[in-house]
Design an enzyme around this catalytic site. Structure first.
Site, PDB file in Angstrom:
ATOM      1  N   ASP A  47      -1.745 -17.843   4.294  1.00  0.00           N
ATOM      2  CA  ASP A  47      -1.645 -19.176   3.708  1.00  0.00           C
ATOM      3  C   ASP A  47      -0.345 -19.890   4.037  1.00  0.00           C
ATOM      4  O   ASP A  47      -0.184 -21.068   3.720  1.00  0.00           O
ATOM      5  CB  ASP A  47      -1.794 -19.087   2.180  1.00  0.00           C
ATOM      6  CG  ASP A  47      -3.204 -18.712   1.803  1.00  0.00           C
ATOM      7  OD1 ASP A  47      -4.112 -19.120   2.539  1.00  0.00           O
ATOM      8  OD2 ASP A  47      -3.388 -18.022   0.795  1.00  0.00           O
ATOM      9  N   HIS A  98       1.856  -9.856  -0.225  1.00  0.00           N
ATOM     10  CA  HIS A  98       0.426  -9.547  -0.299  1.00  0.00           C
ATOM     11  C   HIS A  98       0.250  -8.191  -0.948  1.00  0.00           C
ATOM     12  O   HIS A  98       1.065  -7.294  -0.736  1.00  0.00           O
ATOM     13  CB  HIS A  98      -0.186  -9.520   1.113  1.00  0.00           C
ATOM     14  CG  HIS A  98      -1.665  -9.651   1.102  1.00  0.00           C
ATOM     15  ND1 HIS A  98      -2.491  -8.572   0.944  1.00  0.00           N
ATOM     16  CD2 HIS A  98      -2.459 -10.736   1.189  1.00  0.00           C
ATOM     17  CE1 HIS A  98      -3.743  -9.001   0.950  1.00  0.00           C
ATOM     18  NE2 HIS A  98      -3.757 -10.308   1.099  1.00  0.00           N
TER      19      HIS A  98
HETATM   20  N1  CMC Z   1       8.286 -14.382  -3.745  1.00  0.00           N
HETATM   21  C1  CMC Z   1       9.247 -13.653  -4.334  1.00  0.00           C
HETATM   22  N2  CMC Z   1       9.089 -12.407  -4.791  1.00  0.00           N
HETATM   23  C2  CMC Z   1       7.893 -11.841  -4.663  1.00  0.00           C
HETATM   24  C3  CMC Z   1       6.815 -12.527  -4.035  1.00  0.00           C
HETATM   25  C4  CMC Z   1       7.055 -13.838  -3.582  1.00  0.00           C
HETATM   26  N3  CMC Z   1       6.065 -14.545  -2.987  1.00  0.00           N
HETATM   27  N4  CMC Z   1       5.728 -11.735  -4.030  1.00  0.00           N
HETATM   28  C5  CMC Z   1       6.098 -10.591  -4.614  1.00  0.00           C
HETATM   29  N5  CMC Z   1       7.403 -10.653  -4.988  1.00  0.00           N
HETATM   30  C6  CMC Z   1       8.195  -9.565  -5.608  1.00  0.00           C
HETATM   31  C7  CMC Z   1       7.832  -9.362  -7.072  1.00  0.00           C
HETATM   32  O1  CMC Z   1       8.648 -10.149  -7.900  1.00  0.00           O
HETATM   33  C8  CMC Z   1       8.072  -7.892  -7.232  1.00  0.00           C
HETATM   34  O2  CMC Z   1       9.463  -7.681  -7.311  1.00  0.00           O
HETATM   35  P1  CMC Z   1      10.044  -6.457  -8.220  1.00  0.00           P
HETATM   36  O3  CMC Z   1       9.502  -5.204  -7.607  1.00  0.00           O
HETATM   37  O4  CMC Z   1      11.520  -6.594  -8.129  1.00  0.00           O
HETATM   38  O5  CMC Z   1       9.512  -6.701  -9.618  1.00  0.00           O
HETATM   39  C9  CMC Z   1       7.612  -7.288  -5.901  1.00  0.00           C
HETATM   40  O6  CMC Z   1       7.798  -8.347  -4.942  1.00  0.00           O
HETATM   41  C10 CMC Z   1       6.134  -6.855  -5.888  1.00  0.00           C
HETATM   42  O7  CMC Z   1       5.346  -7.944  -6.342  1.00  0.00           O
HETATM   43  P2  CMC Z   1       4.000  -7.781  -7.157  1.00  0.00           P
HETATM   44  O8  CMC Z   1       3.761  -9.043  -7.936  1.00  0.00           O
HETATM   45  O9  CMC Z   1       4.015  -6.496  -7.921  1.00  0.00           O
HETATM   46  O10 CMC Z   1       2.967  -7.667  -5.982  1.00  0.00           O
HETATM   47  P3  CMC Z   1       1.407  -7.877  -6.089  1.00  0.00           P
HETATM   48  O11 CMC Z   1       0.812  -6.999  -5.059  1.00  0.00           O
HETATM   49  O12 CMC Z   1       0.935  -7.703  -7.490  1.00  0.00           O
HETATM   50  O13 CMC Z   1       1.233  -9.411  -5.719  1.00  0.00           O
HETATM   51  C11 CMC Z   1       0.827 -11.428  -4.553  1.00  0.00           C
HETATM   52  C12 CMC Z   1       0.756  -9.898  -4.504  1.00  0.00           C
HETATM   53  C13 CMC Z   1       0.149 -11.988  -3.312  1.00  0.00           C
HETATM   54  C14 CMC Z   1       0.070 -11.944  -5.792  1.00  0.00           C
HETATM   55  C15 CMC Z   1       2.313 -11.866  -4.610  1.00  0.00           C
HETATM   56  O14 CMC Z   1       2.997 -11.414  -3.463  1.00  0.00           O
HETATM   57  C16 CMC Z   1       2.472 -13.387  -4.753  1.00  0.00           C
HETATM   58  O15 CMC Z   1       2.410 -13.907  -5.874  1.00  0.00           O
HETATM   59  N6  CMC Z   1       2.652 -14.129  -3.596  1.00  0.00           N
HETATM   60  C17 CMC Z   1       2.707 -15.574  -3.637  1.00  0.00           C
HETATM   61  C18 CMC Z   1       1.287 -16.131  -3.708  1.00  0.00           C
HETATM   62  C19 CMC Z   1       0.561 -16.007  -2.381  1.00  0.00           C
HETATM   63  O16 CMC Z   1       1.074 -16.339  -1.334  1.00  0.00           O
HETATM   64  N7  CMC Z   1      -0.710 -15.557  -2.468  1.00  0.00           N
HETATM   65  C20 CMC Z   1      -1.595 -15.500  -1.305  1.00  0.00           C
HETATM   66  C21 CMC Z   1      -2.006 -14.119  -0.943  1.00  0.00           C
HETATM   67  S1  CMC Z   1      -2.797 -14.090   0.681  1.00  0.00           S
HETATM   68  C22 CMC Z   1      -4.232 -15.005   0.507  1.00  0.00           C
HETATM   69  C23 CMC Z   1      -5.225 -14.375  -0.394  1.00  0.00           C
HETATM   70  O17 CMC Z   1      -5.618 -13.225  -0.167  1.00  0.00           O
HETATM   71  O18 CMC Z   1      -5.662 -15.051  -1.321  1.00  0.00           O
END
Ligand code: CMC
Length: 429
Positions: A364, A306
């Protein structure tokens, strides 16, 4: 105003900016005069360090894993309150007394029907349309049916639009479901509570009445409550940005629905359940965890991670418990998806990749298991999220419209394109 200032030095010049404090949470540097003072913009793609607004509605402490609506912790609201009371709290700022609650319930209940002509509008969609596509279209179309609540400068019209949105969104979502399964639309029933009415509109058919199970109704109500608001997330910011141009409330909420649809946001519940099904059995978990850790795979563990929570999502705690209760009540506590989910959570939370990045299950991760046990197809999951979040969007929209500081949202950019060049005719290229 603030006593503290932040100093920014660029070359031999130093500029000062006020530091503002909220009631709780990180302070912010007020950079509204930055461009006027320096001729520069800030650069923050994804708004990772940008507070776009003041708000008094929802507070999240992502490091501690805390979420509060109007100061009330989500766990207390989940245990002691109900969705409609939470709607009142989000919309008006305080918990209602008995008379206020009765009045609010009456107003919402009396607005649950849709204009009859909207039924024809549904029939224009393909039967296999995704419910989110239908919900997005129908919510936007409300502006064409309810002209008398589109004047955003009239507080009474804003109030009526808010009540209409909260009251009609379950009907809109249930009708999207009924349409997709080829069954007749079911009209709302005013003697049922909000969650029970929604369940009945989804699952009853003219040939057979649907008896609402109170445990299922309570789980549905909890899902609504846990998703009701989440401060300035992508869809809420979209609603605010759309609303900042003085667009009507129905258009703004439709914009929020569109943004929520993406798998990185509300679409994650559908994606998470599909992923659990794909994994199928606990022995395949290591393969998927390895794939999630491999940056080249493009695969992420859906329902994990998140932007704000760097700790267990407090909503996931309630969801996990509710999933166990609902599956237990339905006699399917050995549901293989729940087993895969619990095992996956355990493995991920002990893996250094997830520990180092502070990736925990989010809301989720477990909600899909409950929704599937209730009988919803995965395509309905995000539409149910949209239903729940409508009150949050409308509360944030109302707050923004009433705020005299509101300006049209207009981010700037770091231009990386071509500098000025002369047009060359096609015969010379
Ligand atoms: N699985 C594997 N690796 C992950 C995941 C994941 N679900 N989420 C983040 N990472 C890794 C990412 O690859 C990155 O690694 P590195 O630093 O080595 O490059 C690090 O963690 C930080 O990720 P980020 O993409 O910079 O983080 P963000 O804050 O931009 O993204 C997120 C947040 C929710 C989009 C992301 O965690 C994700 O895609 N999760 C899966 C989708 C999901 O479950 N979304 C629902 C969110 S809760 C409901 C809502 O509010 O809608």
């Amino acid at each position: 105003m603030s006593d503290t200032v932040a100093k920014l030095t660029i070359g031999d010049k130093t500029y000062e900016f006020p530091v503002l404090s909220g009631t709780v949470g990180p302070q912010v540097i007020d950079i509204r005069s930055l461009y006027a003072q320096t001729g520069m913009f800030t650069y923050d793609p994804g708004f990772t360090s940008t507070a776009a607004t003041d708000s008094s509605i929802t507070y999240i402490d992502g490091d501690k894993g805390e979420l509060m609506y109007r100061g009330y912790p989500i766990a207390q609201l989940a245990e002691k309150s109900n969705y409609l009371e939470v709607c009142y709290l989000l919309l008006y700022g305080e918990l209602p007394d008995t008379a206020q609650m009765a009045d609010f319930t009456e107003r919402v209940t009396r607005h649950t029907m849709l204009h009859e002509q909207m039924h024809l509008f549904y029939r224009g969609f393909r039967r296999d349309a995704h419910p989110m596509a239908i919900v997005c279209g129908v919510v936007g179309a409300m502006a064409a049916f309810y002209h008398d609540s589109t004047d955003i400068n009239d507080p009474m019209q804003r109030e009526i639009a808010s009540i209409r949105m909260v009251a009609k969104i379950p009907t809109i979502v249930a009708m999207a479901y009924k349409y997709s399964v080829g069954q007749p639309f079911v009209y709302p029933r005013n003697d049922l509570d909000y969650a029970s009415n929604f369940l009945r509109m989804c699952f009853s058919v003219p040939a057979e009445e649907y008896v609402v199970n109170p445990v299922v109704a309570r789980a549905m109500d909890l899902i609504f409550t846990l998703h009701a608001d989440h401060e300035q997330n992508a869809s809420t910011s979209t609603v605010r940005l759309a609303g900042s141009s003085d667009a009507n409330p129905f258009a703004c909420i439709a914009a929020g629905v569109a943004c929520l649809w993406g798998p990185a946001h509300g679409g994650a519940n559908e994606a998470a359940l599909n992923m659990l099904k794909q994994i199928g059995t606990p022995d395949r978990i290591p393969e998927f965890v390895a794939k999630a850790k491999d940056k080249n795979s493009g695969f992420r563990l859906m329902g994990f991670g998140h932007r704000v929570y760097k700790n267990y999502d407090p909503r996931a705690t309630v969801m996990q418990q509710t999933a166990k209760e609902v599956l237990g009540m339905l006699g399917v506590e050995n549901n293989p998806l729940l087993q895969v989910a619990q095992e996956l959570e355990h493995i991920a939370l002990t893996d250094p990749y997830f520990i180092d990045r502070k990736l925990y299950p989010n809301v989720d991760f477990y909600s899909g298991i409950i929704l599937e046990a209730i009988g919803f197809p995965t395509s309905m999951f995000t539409a149910i999220f949209a239903l729940s979040r409508t009150v949050g969007w409308i509360s944030q929209w109302k707050e923004m419209i009433a705020d005299p500081q509101t300006k049209i949202g207009r981010p700037r950019q770091l231009y990386q394109g071509s500098v000025e060049r002369a047009y060359v005719g096609i015969d010379k290229r």
